[in-house]
Design a protein around this motif. Structure first.
Motif, mmCIF file in Angstrom:
data_model
loop_
_atom_site.group_PDB
_atom_site.id
_atom_site.type_symbol
_atom_site.label_atom_id
_atom_site.label_comp_id
_atom_site.label_asym_id
_atom_site.label_seq_id
_atom_site.Cartn_x
_atom_site.Cartn_y
_atom_site.Cartn_z
ATOM 1 N N ASP A 1 97.184 -36.811 -33.733
ATOM 2 C CA ASP A 1 98.559 -36.147 -33.700
ATOM 3 C C ASP A 1 99.655 -36.604 -34.423
ATOM 4 O OD1 ASP A 1 100.964 -35.169 -32.495
ATOM 5 O OD2 ASP A 1 100.653 -35.672 -30.278
ATOM 6 N N SER B 1 103.164 -37.072 -32.909
ATOM 7 C CA SER B 1 103.314 -38.081 -31.795
ATOM 8 C C SER B 1 102.928 -39.291 -32.402
ATOM 9 C CB SER B 1 102.698 -37.820 -30.672
ATOM 10 O OG SER B 1 103.119 -36.408 -30.080
ATOM 11 N N GLY B 2 102.080 -39.573 -33.374
ATOM 12 C CA GLY B 2 101.867 -40.748 -34.045
ATOM 13 C C GLY B 2 100.715 -41.214 -33.109
ATOM 14 N N LYS C 1 94.502 -38.044 -29.805
ATOM 15 C CA LYS C 1 94.479 -37.362 -28.801
ATOM 16 C C LYS C 1 93.024 -36.931 -28.687
ATOM 17 C CE LYS C 1 98.742 -36.799 -27.316
ATOM 18 N NZ LYS C 1 100.016 -35.804 -27.993
ATOM 19 N N THR D 1 94.791 -26.787 -28.765
ATOM 20 C CA THR D 1 93.921 -27.585 -28.530
ATOM 21 C C THR D 1 93.630 -27.750 -27.036
ATOM 22 O OG1 THR D 1 96.020 -29.115 -28.573
ATOM 23 C CG2 THR D 1 94.441 -29.152 -30.630
ATOM 24 N N ASN E 1 100.023 -22.811 -26.108
ATOM 25 C CA ASN E 1 99.261 -22.590 -27.130
ATOM 26 C C ASN E 1 99.480 -21.033 -27.645
ATOM 27 O OD1 ASN E 1 98.474 -25.117 -26.997
ATOM 28 N ND2 ASN E 1 96.428 -24.556 -26.407
ATOM 29 N N ILE F 1 106.515 -31.394 -28.506
ATOM 30 C CA ILE F 1 106.405 -32.273 -29.812
ATOM 31 C C ILE F 1 104.905 -32.349 -30.560
ATOM 32 C CG2 ILE F 1 106.671 -34.561 -30.721
ATOM 33 C CD1 ILE F 1 109.265 -33.905 -30.110
ATOM 34 N N ALA G 1 107.559 -42.853 -33.687
ATOM 35 C CA ALA G 1 106.694 -41.828 -34.462
ATOM 36 C C ALA G 1 107.141 -40.509 -34.293
ATOM 37 C CB ALA G 1 105.329 -41.989 -33.698
ATOM 38 N N ASN G 2 107.820 -40.091 -33.222
ATOM 39 C CA ASN G 2 108.127 -38.758 -33.138
ATOM 40 C C ASN G 2 109.688 -38.351 -33.460
ATOM 41 O OD1 ASN G 2 109.691 -39.156 -30.853
ATOM 42 N ND2 ASN G 2 108.275 -38.626 -29.480
#
Lengths: 570, 570
Positions: A26, A29-30, A33, A47, B206, B229, B255-256
């Motif tokens: 991901d 979000s780094g 998942k 997903t 989704n 996110i 990260a985000n």
């Protein structure tokens, strides 16, 4: 199509393709998942838990977005775009920002068009940067000139993505009007401009960047990287064959993370085949300590952001379904590669037809030359002292050494020395230009070597100790339409390898080309070329009149430090 | 111009404007830097040591890029774009993504054009999102309908930046053809689509995102933010007058970080004037613990990236010279504001002419109504039990209560109860529609209140205990071309405030408008409206048939939970 995406995303219908049981990166979000990844047409739709018409089990595998090479000259592989794709797509690269600078120097806009059209045959997005600096210097004769008006005329072409690396940074910094015209044309067309400004700092950098340059792939020092990042430049981490700066990754911080991307710039077929492409960069970056998720983000989302490639570089709904299924984020061995929703490579092998070649006439037979004779290579000095080019192993930097040479009948005598003749023969416009020089320490004996790759104008570079062999080498290059050649003066034998596309690239497959290429290189070494040199490719940079110290172009000997032509007589 | 930029950047000539001795935020490296900031024309050309034709000493001050409001309805300020700018530009906002949803519901495309044209008078970049959902629901009569074909026709307009918040998420998720046509048109035009999908999760999310939606300003919970996110959505941190989610900043991670931006959505003139705009958001975010440099990055670079505003949102060469000089990164008091290289505000005061008003005829006199009579407001029930709307203080959520009411001569009797009549009178197309209902607990007595702001179709909402007063209120609103009105049945007096622009906004200056507005609100309270309500603005949401529970439109009483019209007779 939207309806189909949405119906599949909401699970009212099956998706076309589902990567089941995946661990995936991901990039937003780094983190990693888990879940299925559903694909419809060329898009990811979601997903979670999905069923697909086709399903690929990704248990114990990791899925990452397709890699984007931020800056590459396909020509450096000596392969056609189709064959190039057959090597890099199975490695996980699904898009490249390609600057056809070399072929355009030979063929002009026909070179750009060729790369664009040939790339349509393969499942790789090839985004074409219009080469900004053709020729790279005014000190040699190239096959084409792209002046300001030519850039204005062509930058708006639909197949042109942006303006290629602006190597002529002095032209910008000192406001050369025709140079600025190019930059203005790119801005007017709303296109991104790639940079190239090694060791440009401070106010000069401010000047260069004030033109609206977005990237740089030449940074290497901490100071340079930090200054460029701070001034808005996207910095490439380069993994070429000769020039590498993977160490740039050391300067990634939480705060500047989004400004780094990966590129290869120039990478040889052998490296692509044996070591890999961006997968190899990722492997090495992670081995050197970069967080694997960050490494992936550099290769994907960051590049997409830099180049305004919307809805690319991530695994999320509506994003382009360019996906790589790897064994893990350490080895990055690509098990499956999906391009725009289609499975295009498996276990390192392309699943697409790699035999098709787009080969228009205007990139073939590009060696224009009158028939060369031994006399053409006579080198008459005024005295005994002359400037000779020396070359450092592994690099493109040359030296200048004053040597003592005997002459006889108005020609230098090389026998018994470690000095060779060097000649750059103009091959585009039949000007008859021959630049002549001396070359010391390469080791070759008994004939001539020649190549039609000679950065950046790609005239013929010849080296040898025998005028007749040099003439024969030039004539063979003309005959085969470009490539590499060795002439053995003792046997009179001529051995060559054809690079039919612009004299730079081969339309053959990588494997057979490399096999022949290795044999020819081996022959050069057997005739004395020292092992620390690359036999042919080390010659290819002897004409690059922007890298120190002494270079030779078809217009003569050039002192890069003085930025002027110089006399061979010392 | 490029030449001028470069000559100044390299210090061969003076810059037009230099901010001397500044501390400034480097959004790319996430830190503070020191130096002069040089500006030529509308661009920053460099940082370092510079001389300028004009210089502003920034010693002990901090310079940040101009703030970008990622999503705002100017109409919520009840001010013209010119006056709105005069309040927010001195606070440091230099660009807004404006969705003229309200005025477009009244005036159609003329509303969009009005906002675009009026904004040309002020030093604020107003990027217009074409409202995607006009009307917001099919359950009321709006002044305009933008169907799929209208979006197709208008999305390509040069003054249209993107497609506004797609509130009709069920339309996307369930693939309503006309809804998808709108989305497809935006993609075909290469324009960004703003989202609005409160509490949409999982497969429905989704589905929604598979349509290619880029943003969401409705997130509030950790789960929702993290999921959005992760699925590629840019999340707004909202600082409106009623709806706020500054708490979203708690979910920013290393990260985000790049995926958060700021917006105000709906902010009243009083808040803009007294508390501020994004400067107030920044102040509060930092007070709540967000790193000030990060807060600035959200308000600048992140928004620029989200909305593809290239060369904006940073202090670097070639970036647009939108700069705010603040006292510090705690208080964010703007001492100077520079827009496109020009000093446009100082010490909170605009330096530009705020008196100009663009006022085209097609946004004026928008109340189309036959003359109303007392009989029009007779409400005949079948029995004694009826459904009444109740309203929660501070919010827009309403309740439904079954009440006992007496009737006499075929009309309800309200005397001695805390129940009022509510009426929504169609005012766009003279349909004669009147929706009627009962309203409990507001406290008002002795006449009628009315307003032409009634989300989202902006018919007339009237409330009162006397039919004649209600008719009089409606007629006054018609007479003044929209606004707010109070009728005192005892004295027969009518007090009103004109909102001449679409019945939503005033062409007057903020100060005098607010003073009159306060007086009118005070009068409403003096006639019994409980202090926990906003007198007029609390009424404006009683017709919003997408927010629970019971609402009233010109077409009748609407049960939002059943998503259907309902009978007043219980």
């Amino acid at each position: 199509m939207l309806e189909k995406y949405i119906n599949a995303a909401t699970r009212r219908v099956k998706s076309d393709l589902v990567l089941k049981n995946a661990t995936f990166v991901d990039v937003f979000s780094g983190c990693l998942k888990k879940g299925d990844i559903a694909v419809v047409g060329d898009r990811i739709v979601g997903t979670g838990e999905y069923e697909g018409e086709k399903e690929i089990d990704c248990k114990n595998l990791t899925v990452v977005p397709g890699y984007i090479d931020g800056h590459v000259h396909i020509e450096s592989s000596q392969l056609s775009p189709e064959e190039f794709a057959s090597l890099i797509v199975p490695r996980g690269t699904t898009a490249i920002i390609a600057d056809p600078h070399e072929i355009t120097n030979v063929c002009g806009m026909a070179g750009c068009e060729y790369i664009a059209n040939a790339s349509k045959n393969v499942p790789l997005d090839v985004l074409i940067q219009l080469p900004s600096c053709v020729p790279a210097t005014p000190f040699e004769t190239s096959g084409a000139v792209l002046a300001g008006k030519d850039i204005e005329e062509n930058i708006t072409n639909e197949y042109i993505f942006g303006l290629g690396e602006f190597m002529n940074y002095p032209g910008i910094i000192y406001c050369d009007p025709d140079t600025l015209k190019k930059v203005e044309a790119a801005h007017a067309a709303g296109k991104i401009i790639d940079g190239h400004a090694p060791a440009v700092y401070g106010y000069e950098l401010n000047g260069y960047l004030s033109a609206g340059i977005s990237t740089d792939h030449e940074c290497v020092t901490k100071e340079e990287i930090e200054e460029k990042i701070s001034k808005g430049v996207y910095v490439h981490i380069r993994h070429g064959s000769s020039t590498q700066n993977l160490g740039n990754a050391k300067y990634i911080t939480d705060a500047n993370m989004r400004r780094f991307l990966l590129c290869t710039d120039d990478r040889h077929a052998a490296d692509l085949k044996e070591k890999g492409h961006l997968d190899d960069a990722l492997r090495k970056l992670v081995a050197e300590g970069l967080d694997p998720v960050r490494a992936v983000i550099c290769a994907t989302l960051n590049a997409a952001e830099c180049y305004n490639l919307h809805f690319r570089g991530a695994i999320a709904p509506h994003y382009l379904a360019d996906l790589v299924v790897v064994d893990n984020l350490k080895n990055f061995n690509a098990k499956y590669v999906i391009k725009s929703g289609k499975l295009v490579a498996e276990n390192g092998k392309p699943l697409f037809d790699t035999s098709k070649r787009y080969l228009p006439g205007n990139v073939l037979n590009t060696v224009y030359l009158k028939h060369m004779k031994a006399e053409d290579f006579i080198l008459t000095l005024k005295g005994k002292r002359a400037r000779a080019i020396t070359i450092e192993p592994g690099g493109v930097v040359t030296g200048c050494e004053t040597v003592e040479v005997e002459s006889k009948n108005g020609d230098v005598v090389l026998k018994g020395t470690d000095i060779l003749k060097l000649a750059v023969v103009e091959r585009h416009k039949m000007t008859g230009n021959i630049g002549k020089g001396l070359f010391k320490g390469y080791g070759f004996k008994g004939g001539a070597l020649g190549i039609t790759i000679a950065h950046d104008s790609h005239n013929i570079i010849l080296m040898g100790d025998d005028n007749a062999s040099m003439a024969k080498a030039a004539n063979r290059l003309k005959e085969i339409g470009g490539g590499m050649v060795i002439v053995d003066s003792a046997s009179g034998e001529v051995h060559s390898l054809t690079l039919d596309i612009g004299g730079l690239m081969s339309s053959r497959d990588a494997e057979s080309l490399q096999s022949d290429s290795r044999a020819l290189i081996e022959r050069a070494h057997s005739m004395g070329v020292k092992r620390e040199y690359e036999a042919f490719m080390s010659l290819a940079f002897l004409s690059l009149a922007v890298i120190p110290k002494l270079k030779l172009t078809d217009a003569g000997l050039f002192d890069v430090e003085k930025f002027a032509f110089t006399d061979i007589n010392a």
